[in-house]
Design an enzyme around this catalytic site. Structure first.
Site, PDB file in Angstrom:
ATOM      1  N   ASP A 146       3.531 -18.659 -16.891  1.00 32.11           N
ATOM      2  CA  ASP A 146       2.708 -19.740 -17.435  1.00 32.11           C
ATOM      3  C   ASP A 146       1.575 -20.061 -16.466  1.00 32.11           C
ATOM      4  OD1 ASP A 146       3.175 -21.721 -19.930  1.00 32.11           O
ATOM      5  OD2 ASP A 146       2.091 -22.780 -18.351  1.00 32.11           O
ATOM      6  N   ASP A 160      -2.942 -17.097 -14.301  1.00 33.53           N
ATOM      7  CA  ASP A 160      -3.631 -16.644 -15.505  1.00 33.53           C
ATOM      8  C   ASP A 160      -3.193 -15.217 -15.806  1.00 33.53           C
ATOM      9  OD1 ASP A 160      -5.411 -15.727 -17.431  1.00 33.53           O
ATOM     10  OD2 ASP A 160      -7.120 -16.784 -16.582  1.00 33.53           O
ATOM     11  N   TYR A 196     -10.147 -17.559 -32.701  1.00 29.68           N
ATOM     12  CA  TYR A 196      -8.683 -17.533 -32.732  1.00 29.68           C
ATOM     13  C   TYR A 196      -8.187 -16.672 -33.893  1.00 29.68           C
ATOM     14  CZ  TYR A 196      -3.897 -19.425 -32.527  1.00 29.68           C
ATOM     15  OH  TYR A 196      -2.527 -19.574 -32.414  1.00 29.68           O
ATOM     16  N   LYS A 233      -5.979 -13.284 -33.318  1.00 28.34           N
ATOM     17  CA  LYS A 233      -4.617 -13.179 -33.826  1.00 28.34           C
ATOM     18  C   LYS A 233      -4.496 -12.087 -34.884  1.00 28.34           C
ATOM     19  CE  LYS A 233      -2.569 -16.353 -31.356  1.00 28.34           C
ATOM     20  NZ  LYS A 233      -1.591 -15.970 -30.315  1.00 28.34           N
ATOM     21  N   THR A 238       3.753 -28.727 -30.957  1.00 29.03           N
ATOM     22  CA  THR A 238       3.901 -28.410 -29.542  1.00 29.03           C
ATOM     23  C   THR A 238       2.711 -28.974 -28.774  1.00 29.03           C
ATOM     24  OG1 THR A 238       2.648 -26.341 -29.596  1.00 29.03           O
ATOM     25  CG2 THR A 238       4.992 -26.219 -30.186  1.00 29.03           C
TER      26      THR A 238
END
Length: 253
Positions: free
Chosen positions: A39, A63, A155, A159, A190
């Protein structure tokens, strides 16, 4: 949850400091596996590792699009044993914007985190999996990679690329004993929605999200994690190149 379905297995889970990644790491450890928690946020990574049984987790912070960090992540996993599972869960949304105001630097960062990062990590582990004749890679894509979603151009493109990278790899390695699959979550409650929560009209936005899904609510992180855990496990031995929507019916219509 099936007890010990990950007994003696070693897994890498990126984006494991919170949300879906954390729930996945917890599930693998609960099933007897050992997990490298990757993370960007040190406090969250250490917090996830502390939630796992003693000796079951190692945190690697940084990263994951950085070659040096990716190398440390893989090295930490190999110190535990042969890598059996890779879950690419780290993601970056980048927010919504009009197409004409979408900056190339933001576009590039979205592609790096959501598509290039998984590509680089897969490249670091898959040859050893093929040599052993076993392994499971699960990429966390999105329903935005299956259907168009206005305003999240970068995005959606990243994806969708991850979905088809999954399929191409799955076909290429289908007879090697290495399975490659992905899950495509709908809107999930989340920390990924931190910017939404900070908005003055957050309640209205969340209500709109819930209305978009036939089930009438957002997903919980553990619900998405269960789909990941299934695909990562031997129970999914005949699942190859799956892009599994976990979206409350969003893509069924």
């Amino acid at each position: 949850m099936i007890v010990e379905r990950f007994a003696n297995k070693v897994a890498i889970v990126t984006g494991a400091g919170s949300g879906i990644g954390r729930a996945t790491a917890i599930g693998i450890a609960a099933g007897g596996g050992r997990v490298v928690v990757g993370d960007l946020d040190e406090a969250r990574a250490e917090e996830t590792a502390a939630l796992l049984p003693p000796g079951a987790a190692v945190a690697v912070v940084g990263d994951l699009t950085d070659d040096a960090v990716a190398d440390r992540l893989v090295a930490a996993a190999r110190a535990l044993g042969p890598i059996d599972i890779l879950v690419n869960c780290a993601g970056f949304g980048g927010g919504r914007a009009a197409f004409g105001s979408f900056e190339p630097t933001l576009w590039n960062r979205i592609q790096e985190v959501n598509l290039t990062g998984p590509f680089l990590l897969i490249g670091r582990v898959i040859d050893a999996m093929v040599e052993r004749g076993s392994g499971s890679i699960v990429n966390v894509a999105s329903v935005a990679g299956l259907v168009g979603e206005p305003g999240i151009f970068g995005y959606s493109a990243a994806k969708a690329g991850l979905v088809n990278l999954t399929r191409a790899l799955a076909l290429h390695y289908a007879r090697s004993g290495v399975r490659v699959n992905c899950v495509c979550p709908g809107v999930t409650d989340t920390n990924f929605l931190v910017n939404v929560r900070a908005a003055t009209d957050a309640a209205e936005i969340f209500a709109r999200y819930a209305e978009m899904m036939p089930i009438g609510r957002l997903a919980r992180a553990d619900e998405v994690a269960e789909a990941i855990l299934f695909l990562a496990s031997d129970a999914a031995s005949f699942c190859v190149g799956v892009a599994l929507p976990v979206d409350g019916g969003w893509t069924a219509g």
